[in-house]
Structure formats: C-alpha cells, structure tokens
Design a protein around this motif. Sequence first.
Motif, mmCIF file in Angstrom:
data_model
loop_
_atom_site.group_PDB
_atom_site.id
_atom_site.type_symbol
_atom_site.label_atom_id
_atom_site.label_comp_id
_atom_site.label_asym_id
_atom_site.label_seq_id
_atom_site.Cartn_x
_atom_site.Cartn_y
_atom_site.Cartn_z
ATOM 1 N N VAL A 8 0.842 -1.199 0.000
ATOM 2 C CA VAL A 8 0.000 0.000 0.000
ATOM 3 C C VAL A 8 0.880 1.254 0.000
ATOM 4 C CG1 VAL A 8 -1.628 1.348 1.376
ATOM 5 C CG2 VAL A 8 -2.021 -1.090 1.023
ATOM 6 N N GLU A 9 1.909 1.266 0.829
ATOM 7 C CA GLU A 9 2.815 2.416 0.881
ATOM 8 C C GLU A 9 3.484 2.657 -0.469
ATOM 9 O OE1 GLU A 9 5.601 1.616 3.981
ATOM 10 O OE2 GLU A 9 4.093 1.743 5.557
ATOM 11 N N VAL A 10 3.919 1.589 -1.105
ATOM 12 C CA VAL A 10 4.589 1.709 -2.405
ATOM 13 C C VAL A 10 3.614 2.226 -3.462
ATOM 14 C CG1 VAL A 10 5.678 0.394 -4.274
ATOM 15 C CG2 VAL A 10 6.366 0.008 -1.896
ATOM 16 N N LEU A 11 2.413 1.670 -3.496
ATOM 17 C CA LEU A 11 1.416 2.111 -4.477
ATOM 18 C C LEU A 11 1.087 3.595 -4.292
ATOM 19 C CD1 LEU A 11 -1.020 -0.938 -4.361
ATOM 20 C CD2 LEU A 11 0.450 -0.285 -6.279
ATOM 21 N N GLU A 12 0.909 4.015 -3.037
ATOM 22 C CA GLU A 12 0.575 5.416 -2.781
ATOM 23 C C GLU A 12 1.737 6.349 -3.124
ATOM 24 O OE1 GLU A 12 -0.914 5.381 1.234
ATOM 25 O OE2 GLU A 12 -2.923 4.827 0.546
ATOM 26 N N ALA A 13 2.954 5.928 -2.807
ATOM 27 C CA ALA A 13 4.124 6.743 -3.141
ATOM 28 C C ALA A 13 4.291 6.854 -4.650
ATOM 29 C CB ALA A 13 5.376 6.140 -2.508
ATOM 30 N N ARG A 14 4.079 5.755 -5.337
ATOM 31 C CA ARG A 14 4.181 5.760 -6.803
ATOM 32 C C ARG A 14 3.140 6.685 -7.418
ATOM 33 N NH1 ARG A 14 5.119 6.079 -11.466
ATOM 34 N NH2 ARG A 14 5.344 4.450 -12.996
ATOM 35 N N ALA A 15 1.941 6.694 -6.836
ATOM 36 C CA ALA A 15 0.876 7.554 -7.350
ATOM 37 C C ALA A 15 1.241 9.029 -7.206
ATOM 38 C CB ALA A 15 -0.437 7.253 -6.619
ATOM 39 N N VAL A 16 1.904 9.379 -6.132
ATOM 40 C CA VAL A 16 2.322 10.773 -5.923
ATOM 41 C C VAL A 16 3.277 11.212 -7.022
ATOM 42 C CG1 VAL A 16 3.657 12.295 -4.409
ATOM 43 C CG2 VAL A 16 1.948 10.758 -3.434
ATOM 44 N N LEU A 17 4.152 10.314 -7.427
ATOM 45 C CA LEU A 17 5.159 10.644 -8.436
ATOM 46 C C LEU A 17 4.649 10.535 -9.871
ATOM 47 C CD1 LEU A 17 8.176 8.754 -6.843
ATOM 48 C CD2 LEU A 17 7.667 11.207 -6.727
ATOM 49 N N GLU A 18 3.516 9.874 -10.046
ATOM 50 C CA GLU A 18 2.989 9.606 -11.388
ATOM 51 C C GLU A 18 2.418 10.871 -12.017
ATOM 52 O OE1 GLU A 18 2.478 8.288 -14.728
ATOM 53 O OE2 GLU A 18 3.179 6.750 -13.309
#
Length: 70
Positions: A8-18
Amino acid sequence: VGNVERLVEVLEARAVLELDDALAADLLERAGGLRRERGDADGAARTLERALRRAPLRPAPLDALTELYG
C-alpha cells in the motif's frame, strides 16, 4: 510492517510521483482496495478520494466509496 502494508505504501508513493492521472488513480484504487480488504475503511476512503481527485470521471473509486459510505 507486513507485506500488504508495504505494498500500500509503495502504491501510494508511486501515485504521488505519477504524472499520468489515470495511472495514478489506478494505483490509488489498488491501494484503497487493499486497505478496505484489511478492514481499514477510513484509510480506504481517503485513498479512494485521492483517486477521484486525480481522475474524477473514473467510476471505480466512486462506486467503492458509495459502498463504503452506504
């Protein structure tokens, strides 16, 4: 932290950078679904609301929020 929480942390962090809003919303939808499966309704709602802000015309996060709030 368990594997699901880390994901979940990785998915949310990736979304911020996307930069692509549709892809960011997809990542956030996945994270929100995982939060919901883990029993974190509040966290799921916050994450799904973020997905809607990134791509407001996508029906999936709106449907999931309707189920959470309904």
